[in-house]
Design an enzyme around this catalytic site. Sequence first.
Site, mmCIF file in Angstrom:
data_model
loop_
_atom_site.group_PDB
_atom_site.id
_atom_site.type_symbol
_atom_site.label_atom_id
_atom_site.label_comp_id
_atom_site.label_asym_id
_atom_site.label_seq_id
_atom_site.Cartn_x
_atom_site.Cartn_y
_atom_site.Cartn_z
ATOM 1 N NE ARG A 46 -3.010 0.291 3.244
ATOM 2 C CZ ARG A 46 -2.418 0.282 4.456
ATOM 3 N NH1 ARG A 46 -1.665 1.294 4.840
ATOM 4 N NH2 ARG A 46 -2.584 -0.744 5.270
ATOM 5 C CE1 TYR A 98 -14.179 14.092 -16.144
ATOM 6 C CE2 TYR A 98 -14.067 13.877 -13.767
ATOM 7 C CZ TYR A 98 -14.255 13.308 -15.007
ATOM 8 O OH TYR A 98 -14.518 11.972 -15.104
ATOM 9 C CG ASP A 170 -7.417 18.237 -13.854
ATOM 10 O OD1 ASP A 170 -6.730 17.638 -14.709
ATOM 11 O OD2 ASP A 170 -8.491 17.785 -13.405
ATOM 12 C CE LYS A 195 -10.453 10.677 -18.227
ATOM 13 N NZ LYS A 195 -10.730 11.851 -17.432
HETATM 14 C C1 LIG Z 1 -11.236 12.170 -16.145
HETATM 15 C C2 LIG Z 1 -10.860 13.401 -15.455
HETATM 16 C C3 LIG Z 1 -10.713 13.434 -14.068
HETATM 17 C C4 LIG Z 1 -11.033 12.234 -13.185
HETATM 18 O O1 LIG Z 1 -10.181 11.176 -13.412
HETATM 19 P P1 LIG Z 1 -10.598 9.626 -13.288
HETATM 20 O O2 LIG Z 1 -9.349 8.918 -13.663
HETATM 21 O O3 LIG Z 1 -11.732 9.384 -14.228
HETATM 22 O O4 LIG Z 1 -11.000 9.395 -11.867
HETATM 23 C C5 LIG Z 1 -10.302 14.614 -13.485
HETATM 24 N N1 LIG Z 1 -10.061 15.718 -14.225
HETATM 25 C C6 LIG Z 1 -10.204 15.729 -15.561
HETATM 26 C C7 LIG Z 1 -9.934 16.979 -16.320
HETATM 27 C C8 LIG Z 1 -10.603 14.573 -16.219
HETATM 28 O O5 LIG Z 1 -10.758 14.601 -17.549
#
Ligand SMILES: *Cc1c(COP(=O)(O)O)cnc(C)c1O
Length: 379
Positions: A46, A98, A170, A195
Amino acid sequence: MKFNTKTIHAGQKPEETSGAVMPPIFQTSTYAQEAPNVHKGYDYARVGNPTRTALEKLIAGLEDADECACFSSGCAAMDAVLKMFRPGDQIIASNDLYGGTYRLFTEVFAPYGIDFTFVDMTDIEKVKEAATDDAKLLWIETPTNPLLRVVDIEELTDFAQSKDILSLVDNTFASPYLQQPLAMGADMVLHSTTKYLGGHSDIIGGAVATSNEAVMEQLRFQVKTTGAVPGPMDCYLTLRGIKTLSVRVQQSVDNAKKVASFLENHPDVDETIYPGLKSHQQHEIAKKQMSDFGAMVSFSLKDDSMEKAQEFMSRTTIFTLAESLGGVESLISHPASMTHGSIPKKVREKAGLKDSLIRLSVGIEDADDLIEDLEQAFE
Ligand SMILES: *Cc1c(COP(=O)(O)O)cnc(C)c1O
């Protein structure tokens, strides 16, 4: 080391016992100790795992950060960051976020007493006005989802620093290949590695990179204590995905430019939103802070309704109707009913999110085929 070299080599070296060029998948929960607390740097998985360490070093390298902590999802990464704050603390965030971020803020952390203020971050004055004496964090997302607004990272982080407020970007939509927030003054950069970093729509993961030691200490504490960690197989797949980050993102961006210019000239399209278009409101800022304009394109229809948008999307064959983005395949989605369905209609409209808005994540297929697919959907 230049960026493209880093995607292959940052923090990576052949495995010590065998010389394996690829990092092995250390599928283990625990590690043998020679004596109590005498070990090779790992005691329980962990807390740490060598495959995860390889991924953390790689992402830290890409973002020019001292360190990175990886999580089981982008949302888990956000959750770990938010747990650094206390009731009464103010977090100022963009009003065009998001959907999952908005939900986490308003439905999980606001009830615990964290004060979220949503503002239009394209206007620095609004950010300055919103900040109270309890402001602790500026939460920046750029380009935003799904309206692809671009905010000036440097301007915002300058303000944050002047007030001793931490800042987070982000960077999921741009990827470190196109945008380097830490170099522009941000304290933390966050990714949904699901992504562009993973890039193949086959894992869920998150990461936070920083050179702020105190922040990293708290994130490591969260990793150890709340345990939202990625498994070694997912870390391996993300490592593998990142190796082609530059070539994938470049091809996607090249395609996105062609798709955006096709849409901009189409008679049934009301508005095409792409930071690379001269018509984009923050085109100049995008030019200044991104090395290229990304592979996300949004557009709305002249005939603005949920039904028209949904009809359009059910007719594309190469663009797959699905949530998510950043994979090699092109995806099409409908924010108002999918990713942003959890945001009340009134709030959506206030933020300028139309019912007919369609979002494309442009992949690495041949641009001619992508345009032909959209063309037949219009017809
Ligand atoms: C997809 C996404 C998230 C969340 O991520 P997950 O891996 O789906 O939990 C946060 N910020 C942005 C801009 C995203 O596109």
